[in-house]
Design a protein around this motif. Structure first.
Motif, PDB file in Angstrom:
ATOM      1  N   GLY A   1      20.340  67.090  48.394  1.00 34.14           N
ATOM      2  CA  GLY A   1      21.561  67.824  48.121  1.00 34.14           C
ATOM      3  C   GLY A   1      22.695  67.423  49.040  1.00 34.14           C
ATOM      4  N   ALA A   2      23.583  68.406  49.330  1.00 33.06           N
ATOM      5  CA  ALA A   2      24.770  68.166  50.157  1.00 33.06           C
ATOM      6  C   ALA A   2      24.934  69.320  51.130  1.00 33.06           C
ATOM      7  CB  ALA A   2      26.009  68.030  49.279  1.00 33.06           C
ATOM      8  N   GLY A   3      25.235  68.980  52.390  1.00 37.03           N
ATOM      9  CA  GLY A   3      25.490  69.998  53.404  1.00 37.03           C
ATOM     10  C   GLY A   3      26.936  69.913  53.855  1.00 37.03           C
ATOM     11  N   PHE A   4      27.558  71.041  54.118  1.00 38.80           N
ATOM     12  CA  PHE A   4      28.963  71.030  54.523  1.00 38.80           C
ATOM     13  C   PHE A   4      29.264  72.156  55.503  1.00 38.80           C
ATOM     14  CE2 PHE A   4      28.609  73.514  50.617  1.00 38.80           C
ATOM     15  CZ  PHE A   4      29.308  74.690  50.911  1.00 38.80           C
ATOM     16  N   TRP A   5      30.351  71.943  56.272  1.00 39.86           N
ATOM     17  CA  TRP A   5      30.907  72.961  57.176  1.00 39.86           C
ATOM     18  C   TRP A   5      32.325  73.205  56.718  1.00 39.86           C
ATOM     19  CZ3 TRP A   5      32.675  71.763  62.865  1.00 39.86           C
ATOM     20  CH2 TRP A   5      33.155  72.928  63.451  1.00 39.86           C
ATOM     21  N   ALA A   6      32.678  74.445  56.443  1.00 40.10           N
ATOM     22  CA  ALA A   6      33.985  74.732  55.861  1.00 40.10           C
ATOM     23  C   ALA A   6      34.566  76.032  56.399  1.00 40.10           C
ATOM     24  CB  ALA A   6      33.869  74.811  54.340  1.00 40.10           C
ATOM     25  N   LEU A   7      35.894  76.113  56.350  1.00 43.01           N
ATOM     26  CA  LEU A   7      36.624  77.350  56.630  1.00 43.01           C
ATOM     27  C   LEU A   7      37.004  77.967  55.298  1.00 43.01           C
ATOM     28  CD1 LEU A   7      39.039  75.934  59.367  1.00 43.01           C
ATOM     29  CD2 LEU A   7      36.870  77.122  59.722  1.00 43.01           C
ATOM     30  N   ILE A   8      36.916  79.285  55.195  1.00 45.86           N
ATOM     31  CA  ILE A   8      37.219  79.973  53.939  1.00 45.86           C
ATOM     32  C   ILE A   8      38.308  80.997  54.189  1.00 45.86           C
ATOM     33  CG2 ILE A   8      36.298  81.542  52.188  1.00 45.86           C
ATOM     34  CD1 ILE A   8      33.666  80.017  52.414  1.00 45.86           C
ATOM     35  N   ASP A   9      39.361  80.907  53.402  1.00 48.44           N
ATOM     36  CA  ASP A   9      40.512  81.790  53.547  1.00 48.44           C
ATOM     37  C   ASP A   9      40.925  82.255  52.150  1.00 48.44           C
ATOM     38  OD1 ASP A   9      42.724  83.177  54.310  1.00 48.44           O
ATOM     39  OD2 ASP A   9      43.874  81.452  55.004  1.00 48.44           O
ATOM     40  N   GLY A  10      40.628  83.531  51.864  1.00 50.98           N
ATOM     41  CA  GLY A  10      40.937  84.042  50.525  1.00 50.98           C
ATOM     42  C   GLY A  10      40.090  83.324  49.505  1.00 50.98           C
ATOM     43  N   ASP A  11      40.746  82.704  48.523  1.00 52.09           N
ATOM     44  CA  ASP A  11      40.012  81.965  47.484  1.00 52.09           C
ATOM     45  C   ASP A  11      40.162  80.469  47.668  1.00 52.09           C
ATOM     46  OD1 ASP A  11      42.646  81.645  46.848  1.00 52.09           O
ATOM     47  OD2 ASP A  11      42.452  82.216  44.730  1.00 52.09           O
ATOM     48  N   ARG A  12      40.315  80.041  48.911  1.00 50.09           N
ATOM     49  CA  ARG A  12      40.522  78.621  49.205  1.00 50.09           C
ATOM     50  C   ARG A  12      39.597  78.179  50.334  1.00 50.09           C
ATOM     51  NH1 ARG A  12      44.559  75.031  47.871  1.00 50.09           N
ATOM     52  NH2 ARG A  12      45.612  76.688  46.745  1.00 50.09           N
ATOM     53  N   LEU A  13      39.167  76.934  50.264  1.00 50.01           N
ATOM     54  CA  LEU A  13      38.244  76.352  51.241  1.00 50.01           C
ATOM     55  C   LEU A  13      38.896  75.144  51.890  1.00 50.01           C
ATOM     56  CD1 LEU A  13      34.550  75.334  50.816  1.00 50.01           C
ATOM     57  CD2 LEU A  13      36.280  73.541  50.773  1.00 50.01           C
ATOM     58  N   ILE A  14      38.663  74.980  53.205  1.00 51.26           N
ATOM     59  CA  ILE A  14      39.046  73.758  53.916  1.00 51.26           C
ATOM     60  C   ILE A  14      37.771  73.160  54.488  1.00 51.26           C
ATOM     61  CG2 ILE A  14      40.348  72.773  55.831  1.00 51.26           C
ATOM     62  CD1 ILE A  14      42.322  75.085  55.557  1.00 51.26           C
ATOM     63  N   CYS A  15      37.456  71.960  54.058  1.00 51.97           N
ATOM     64  CA  CYS A  15      36.207  71.327  54.483  1.00 51.97           C
ATOM     65  C   CYS A  15      36.411  70.588  55.803  1.00 51.97           C
ATOM     66  CB  CYS A  15      35.722  70.342  53.416  1.00 51.97           C
ATOM     67  SG  CYS A  15      34.158  69.536  53.834  1.00 51.97           S
ATOM     68  N   LEU A  16      35.548  70.886  56.785  1.00 50.40           N
ATOM     69  CA  LEU A  16      35.595  70.231  58.088  1.00 50.40           C
ATOM     70  C   LEU A  16      34.636  69.053  58.188  1.00 50.40           C
ATOM     71  CD1 LEU A  16      35.641  73.424  60.356  1.00 50.40           C
ATOM     72  CD2 LEU A  16      37.597  72.036  59.678  1.00 50.40           C
ATOM     73  N   ASN A  17      33.496  69.163  57.514  1.00 48.96           N
ATOM     74  CA  ASN A  17      32.484  68.110  57.616  1.00 48.96           C
ATOM     75  C   ASN A  17      31.609  68.160  56.363  1.00 48.96           C
ATOM     76  OD1 ASN A  17      31.112  65.986  58.715  1.00 48.96           O
ATOM     77  ND2 ASN A  17      30.107  67.140  60.342  1.00 48.96           N
ATOM     78  N   LEU A  18      31.139  67.011  55.932  1.00 49.70           N
ATOM     79  CA  LEU A  18      30.339  66.943  54.700  1.00 49.70           C
ATOM     80  C   LEU A  18      29.335  65.798  54.806  1.00 49.70           C
ATOM     81  CD1 LEU A  18      29.913  67.770  51.639  1.00 49.70           C
ATOM     82  CD2 LEU A  18      31.582  65.974  51.105  1.00 49.70           C
ATOM     83  N   VAL A  19      28.090  66.095  54.437  1.00 51.22           N
ATOM     84  CA  VAL A  19      27.041  65.079  54.337  1.00 51.22           C
ATOM     85  C   VAL A  19      26.428  65.199  52.954  1.00 51.22           C
ATOM     86  CG1 VAL A  19      24.782  64.335  55.170  1.00 51.22           C
ATOM     87  CG2 VAL A  19      26.546  65.027  56.810  1.00 51.22           C
ATOM     88  N   VAL A  20      26.461  64.128  52.167  1.00 55.02           N
ATOM     89  CA  VAL A  20      25.936  64.149  50.797  1.00 55.02           C
ATOM     90  C   VAL A  20      24.735  63.214  50.712  1.00 55.02           C
ATOM     91  CG1 VAL A  20      26.428  63.724  48.367  1.00 55.02           C
ATOM     92  CG2 VAL A  20      28.211  64.672  49.846  1.00 55.02           C
ATOM     93  N   ALA A  21      23.561  63.790  50.448  1.00 59.83           N
ATOM     94  CA  ALA A  21      22.341  62.983  50.291  1.00 59.83           C
ATOM     95  C   ALA A  21      22.043  62.711  48.825  1.00 59.83           C
ATOM     96  CB  ALA A  21      21.155  63.691  50.940  1.00 59.83           C
ATOM     97  N   ASP A  22      22.553  63.558  47.939  1.00 64.63           N
ATOM     98  CA  ASP A  22      22.300  63.419  46.509  1.00 64.63           C
ATOM     99  C   ASP A  22      23.610  63.674  45.773  1.00 64.63           C
ATOM    100  OD1 ASP A  22      21.568  63.613  43.845  1.00 64.63           O
ATOM    101  OD2 ASP A  22      19.698  64.675  44.264  1.00 64.63           O
ATOM    102  N   ARG A  23      24.161  62.645  45.115  1.00 64.50           N
ATOM    103  CA  ARG A  23      25.454  62.766  44.458  1.00 64.50           C
ATOM    104  C   ARG A  23      25.464  63.857  43.392  1.00 64.50           C
ATOM    105  NH1 ARG A  23      29.496  61.235  47.457  1.00 64.50           N
ATOM    106  NH2 ARG A  23      29.061  59.251  48.495  1.00 64.50           N
ATOM    107  N   ALA A  24      24.323  64.166  42.854  1.00 68.57           N
ATOM    108  CA  ALA A  24      24.273  65.217  41.838  1.00 68.57           C
ATOM    109  C   ALA A  24      24.623  66.579  42.412  1.00 68.57           C
ATOM    110  CB  ALA A  24      22.871  65.257  41.202  1.00 68.57           C
ATOM    111  N   ALA A  25      24.555  66.698  43.755  1.00 75.31           N
ATOM    112  CA  ALA A  25      24.867  67.973  44.404  1.00 75.31           C
ATOM    113  C   ALA A  25      26.268  67.989  45.001  1.00 75.31           C
ATOM    114  CB  ALA A  25      23.849  68.259  45.508  1.00 75.31           C
TER     115      ALA A  25
END
Length: 637
Positions: free
Chosen positions: A526-550
Motif C-alpha cells: 500500500g501507501a503510507g503518508f504523513w499529512a496535516l488536515i485543516d477542515g476539508d483539506r489535506l497538506i501532505c508532508l511525506n509519502l511512501v508508495v509501495a503499491d501504485r494501486a493504493a
C-alpha cells in the motif's frame, strides 16, 4: 574590579538612571532609565535609533556613559571595559557573535582564560564545557572539538551563551538573538532562557519581533529617541497595538493589512526558475511568479534560500537549471546581466553587499542606475524627477540627498533607500532577501506598504524571509525549500506558522518518519503518508508508495481537498468534530481502505496524522500494530 555583593532580597539586580550618551553630534541617550530583577526576562524595545543598543552596551561595559548612574547588585559601578563587566558577572550575547572562528568550541567558551598564566588543561576545559551545556539542557548538542567556523548560526549563539556562563554571568543581555534563527531554533533558545531565569539570572531581551516579546518576557521597557517612555511594565498588561504605539509614537495599524483585491492567478508568469542547481547549497529548486504577485521562499536557516536567489542574480555559479523572464530564456552569469534583463536584488547583508559608506545618499540611491546606464557621463539628470518623487515617498527631505555617509541613517532608512534604488530602474522582477532584518516595527510597516505598492504596479516580487509571520502576512504563495530542494508550492492562505515549520523541516530529519512509513508499507504493502488536515483539506508532508494501486491521490508538498483525493471518506473521519475510527475505513468504490492515526510529540503538540492506505484485496494488519508503530515515531519528535 572586584565582584559585587549579592543584592538584598527584593532589591533590583540592576538599575540605570539618568544615562546620557552623545556620539559626535548625535545624542544616543537622553536620560534613559532601566531596571532589571533577578529571575526575570525583561524586554528592551524601541524603534531603530531609539537607544536600546547603546544602553545595552553601557550596561555591558562596551560604551562609557557621559552621565548617569548604574547600580549592580546594590553597589554603584563605573564600567570602563567589557572586562570590568565580565568580572562582576555581566555579559552580552550579540546578534553578530564575537567568536574566534579558527578556535574550537571549548576554546571559545573559555576564551577569557586562555591568556592567563599557568598550564592550560584541555581535558579540564572539556569537562567544564560539558557541565555548562548540561546546565543549559543542551548536553551532547555541541561537539567541543569542532572549529567554530563550521557551526550553524544557532550553534554559535549557544557557544556565546555558554561563554557567558563560563564567566559566571548573572546578568545576560540578548541583543537581537533570534534574527538569524529558524522557529525551531528560537524554541530551543527560549528553553535555555527559561532555564536561566529559573536559576535566578536576570536576562535582557532586545528584539523587534513582538510575538517573541510577548512569549518570553515578564516585563518590558520601551525607549524612544534616547529616552525611556515606558518603564518596567508587565508584558501581560499590554496588547500589541498599545506596545507599538509606545515604540513609534503613533498607531501603525495592521502591518499585514491585505492588499487591494486583485486577481494574480490569471496574470502571465513573469519569472520562472526550473531545476536550479548551485552546489553545495542548491540542489534542485523550481518556482515561478506572476506579474503583480508576491511569492515567498520559505524554509529554515541553511535550507538554501539565499543561495538560490544569489545564483539567480549571478552572484554564485549555477551548474544546472533554466531561467525565463516573460517567457524568454535568460542566462545571467553576472549581476550586471541580471540588472540589464530587468531583475532587481536587495541582498540580506545591507552593510556588506548593498551600501558604499563613503558615498552620499544620492550616489547610493543611483548605484543600480550606474550599472544599467550606457553612454557618456553619469546620466544622473535623467533620473532627477524620479529621485525627487522617491524621496518624498520615503519621507526623506530632499536636502539629505547630499549627506556624505549612508551609515548616519537608521537601518530601516538604509533599507528603504536600497529598495528605492531598484525602483528607479522599474524592474520586471524584484528579489528581496530578509528585507526587514534588524528594523523596527514602524519601519517594517512602511516597507510592507512599499512592497504591496510595488506588486500593485505589476512587478513580480520574490521574498525570502526567516520570519514566518512576515512570510505568511505578505505572500500570495509560498514555495518551501529544504536541503536545497523545493518541496512544496502552496497558497499562503492554506498555511500557518506551525504548518510552514513542519513543511520546512530538513529532509534529513524526515529519515525516521520515512523509515516508519516504509516499515508500514513494507509489512502491509500500500501507501503510507504523513499529512496535516485543516477542515476539508489535506497538506501532505511525506509519502511512501509501495503499491501504485493504493496511491491516495496526492504527493508530498501538495494540498488537496478531500474530494480531490482517492481516500476522501477516510479523511472526513479525522477532521475536527469527527470521531477517530479505530481501524481501516473503506472508500465507497471498495478500491482502497485507509487507517489514520493522530501524531503528537512528547510535549503533546499536534503534528498531524499518519495514514496507511491499502488496495482492494490486500491483507489488513491489526489496527493496534499500526497504532504502535506511529506512537513509536511520535516519541522521537
Amino acid at each position: 574590579m572586584s565582584s559585587s555583593p549579592p543584592p538584598e532580597d527584593g532589591a533590583p539586580l540592576l538599575t540605570a538612571t539618568g544615562v546620557f550618551k552623545t556620539f559626535d553630534r548625535t545624542r544616543a541617550l537622553a536620560g534613559a532609565a532601566f531596571e532589571l530583577a533577578a529571575g526575570e526576562v525583561h524586554g528592551l524595545l524601541g524603534a531603530n535609533g531609539a537607544g536600546k543598543s547603546t544602553l545595552s552596551k553601557v550596561i555591558a561595559g562596551h560604551v562609557a556613559p557621559d552621565e548617569g548612574e548604574v547600580v549592580y547588585r546594590g553597589r554603584p559601578v563605573r564600567l570602563r571595559s567589557t572586562r570590568d563587566a565580565l568580572d562582576i558577572g555581566i555579559a552580552i550575547v550579540m546578534q553578530e557573535t564575537s567568536l574566534v572562528p579558527d578556535l574550537s568550541v571549548a576554546e571559545n567558551i573559555f576564551l577569557p582564560e586562555l591568556g592567563q598564566k599557568g598550564r592550560l588543561s584541555y581535558a579540564g576545559l572539556h569537562r567544564r564545557g560539558e557541565e555548562l551545556l548540561a546546565a543549559l539542557g543542551q548536553e551532547g548538542v555541541l561537539p567541543l572539538d569542532m572549529e567554530v567556523r563550521r557551526l550553524s548560526a544557532a550553534q554559535r549563539q549557544l557557544v556565546e551563551i555558554a561563554k557567558a556562563l563560563g564567566v559566571r554571568a548573572r546578568l545576560i543581555i540578548f541583543d537581537e538573538p533570534t534574527a538569524s534563527l529558524s522557529p525551531g531554533e528560537v524554541d530551543r533558545l527560549f528553553a535555555i532562557m527559561t532555564r536561566l531565569r529559573a536559576n535566578g539570572s536576570g536576562l535582557v531581551f532586545v528584539s523587534h519581533r513582538l510575538e517573541e516579546v510577548f512569549e518570553i518576557t515578564d516585563r518590558v521597557t520601551v525607549m524612544r529617541e534616547g529616552r525611556t517612555v515606558l518603564a518596567s511594565c508587565p508584558t501581560a498588561s499590554l496588547g500589541q497595538a498599545e506596545l507599538i504605539r509606545h515604540m513609534v509614537g503613533q498607531d501603525v495599524g495592521n502591518i499585514y493589512a491585505p492588499r487591494a483585491a486583485q486577481e494574480t492567478s490569471a496574470a502571465p508568469v513573469a519569472f520562472e526558475v526550473a531545476n536550479l542547481a548551485a552546489p553545495p547549497a542548491v540542489r534542485d529548486v523550481s518556482f515561478s511568479v506572476r506579474a503583480g504577485e508576491i511569492l515567498g521562499l520559505g524554509g529554515l536557516v541553511g535550507a538554501g534560500r539565499s543561495e538560490t536567489v544569489e545564483a539567480v542574480f549571478g552572484l554564485r555559479p549555477r551548474r544546472a537549471g533554466t531561467i525565463r523572464l516573460a517567457g524568454k530564456p535568460i542566462d545571467p552569469r553576472r549581476p550586471a546581466q541580471a540588472v540589464k534583463a530587468g531583475i532587481g536584488f536587495v541582498a540580506e547583508d545591507r552593510r556588506q553587499q548593498s551600501i558604499v559608506p563613503d558615498l552620499s545618499v544620492k550616489e547610493n540611491l543611483l548605484l543600480a542606475h550606474l550599472g544599467a546606464h550606457r553612454g557618456f557621463g553619469l546620466g544622473y539628470r535623467s533620473r532627477e524627477a524620479d529621485v525627487d518623487a522617491l524621496m518624498k515617498s520615503l519621507g526623506l527631505p530632499a536636502d539629505r540627498l547630499l549627506d556624505a555617509n549612508m551609515l548616519a541613517f537608521s537601518g530601516g532608512m538604509q533599507q528603504k533607500i536600497i529598495i528605492a534604488r531598484w525602483l528607479l530602474l522599474e524592474p520586471k522582477v524584484l528579489i528581496l532577501d530578509e528585507p526587514t532584518k534588524g528594523v523596527d516595527i514602524g519601519t517594517r510597516s512602511s516597507i510592507y506598504g512599499l512592497l504591496r505598492d510595488i506588486a500593485a504596479r505589476g512587478v513580480a516580487v520574490v521574498l525570502v524571509s526567516s520570519d514566518f509571520e512576515e512570510l505568511l502576512g505578505l505572500s500570495d504563495r509560498i514555495v518551501v525549500i529544504s536541503d536545497g530542494q523545493s518541496i512544496a508550492d502552496l497558497p499562503a492562505a492554506l498555511l500557518d506558522e506551525e504548518k510552514l515549520t513542519l513543511l520546512a523541516a530538513p529532509r534529513t530529519s524526515m529519515a525516521r518518519n520515512t523509515a516508519v512509513l516504509r516499515s508500514l508499507t513494507g509489512e502491509a504493502g500500500g501507501a503510507g503518508f504523513w499529512a496535516l488536515i485543516d477542515g476539508d483539506r489535506l497538506i501532505c508532508l511525506n509519502l511512501v508508495v509501495a503499491d501504485r494501486a493504493a496511491d491516495p491521490g496526492f504527493a508530498a508538498g501538495e494540498a488537496r481537498a478531500f474530494a480531490d483525493t482517492g481516500i476522501g471518506t477516510a479523511l472526513s473521519r479525522c477532521g475536527p468534530g469527527f470521531a477517530t475510527e479505530p481501524g481501516f475505513v473503506a472508500e465507497p468504490t471498495g478500491e482502497r481502505s485507509t487507517m489514520l492515526v493522530p501524531l503528537r510529540n512528547s510535549r503533546g503538540h499536534d503534528l498531524g496524522w499518519v495514514g496507511l492506505t491499502l488496495p482492494k484485496g490486500a491483507p489488513t494488519p491489526a489496527p493496534e500494530a499500526v497504532r504502535r508503530q506511529v506512537e513509536t515515531l511520535a516519541t522521537t519528535l
